[in-house]
Design a protein around this motif. Structure first.
Motif, short mmCIF file in Angstrom:
data_model
loop_
_atom_site.label_atom_id
_atom_site.label_comp_id
_atom_site.label_asym_id
_atom_site.label_seq_id
_atom_site.Cartn_x
_atom_site.Cartn_y
_atom_site.Cartn_z
N ASP A 264 0.43 -1.10 -0.30
CA ASP A 264 -0.16 -0.15 -0.70
C ASP A 264 0.64 1.17 0.00
OD1 ASP A 264 -2.62 -1.16 0.05
OD2 ASP A 264 -2.71 -1.34 2.30
N VAL B 131 0.17 3.60 -3.16
CA VAL B 131 -0.58 5.12 -3.36
C VAL B 131 0.44 5.89 -3.28
CG1 VAL B 131 -1.43 6.36 -1.25
CG2 VAL B 131 -1.85 3.55 -1.79
N THR C 65 0.52 9.08 -5.76
CA THR C 65 0.40 9.80 -5.33
C THR C 65 1.33 11.14 -6.31
OG1 THR C 65 -1.00 9.25 -2.72
CG2 THR C 65 0.24 11.79 -2.76
N GLU D 150 0.50 12.24 -9.28
CA GLU D 150 -0.26 13.28 -9.42
C GLU D 150 0.01 14.74 -8.89
OE1 GLU D 150 -4.07 11.30 -8.14
OE2 GLU D 150 -3.62 9.26 -9.40
N ARG E 254 -4.95 13.06 -3.45
CA ARG E 254 -6.22 11.72 -4.01
C ARG E 254 -7.18 11.55 -3.92
NH1 ARG E 254 -4.14 6.56 -5.29
NH2 ARG E 254 -4.53 7.27 -7.11
N LYS F 99 -9.27 7.52 -3.17
CA LYS F 99 -8.24 7.30 -4.70
C LYS F 99 -6.86 6.08 -3.24
CE LYS F 99 -8.87 8.38 -8.83
NZ LYS F 99 -8.39 9.05 -10.31
#
Length: 157
Positions: free
Chosen positions: A58, A62, A66, A69, A127, A130
């Motif tokens: 994770d 993630v 992140t 973005e 995010r 998400k």
């Protein structure tokens, strides 16, 4: 998610996992660990590698998404927060298992919990929902803080 982000993020997380494993393995197999008094709610030994493998996955996934973005300033800030978090994460194993500093490891677990919550907050700011899988990380760290603290209390001399 871009491989140019996922690969270094996953590598950093894997190095953290390996460092923790190196510190933990000899102690877990030792008389010292076997003779520690532990609270009745301590999970079975098999739960830890399963939980940490899921959590490390994770963190890597993630965090990479992140970073992909995030605007540049947020990206730099997230990288610093992730780096600090991974250092804290690896440090706990060294404090607890290698140095056998139960009190210091309980404090470190608390700091790691705060850092994990901050990392989750940062990911969610970029995010939104998400980033939800990363929310399990500070929850597990909070449990680990309670467990570490209880082991320290039970074994103070």
């Amino acid at each position: 998610m871009q491989s140019r982000t996922l690969v270094p993020t996953a590598l950093a997380v894997a190095v953290t996992a390996a460092a923790g494993s190196i510190a933990s393995k000899p102690a877990v197999e030792s008389d010292w660990y076997a003779t520690l008094r532990k609270p009745p709610y301590q999970p079975p030994a098999l739960a830890f590698p399963i939980a940490w493998t899921s959590l490390y996955t994770d963190i890597a996934v993630v965090s990479a998404a992140t970073l992909d973005e995030a605007p540049p300033a947020v990206r730099r800030s997230y990288i610093r927060a992730l780096t600090l978090n991974l250092v804290l994460n690896g440090s706990w194993s060294w404090l607890f298992f290698n140095r056998r500093k139960l009190g210091a490891s309980a404090v470190a677990a608390g700091v790691l919990t705060a850092s994990s919550a901050d990392l989750t907050r940062r990911a969610a700011a970029v995010r939104g929902a998400k980033a939800a899988p990363l929310g399990l990380y500070p929850l597990w760290c909070a449990f680990a803080t309670a467990l570490s603290t209880h082991i320290w209390v039970l074994n103070r001399r």
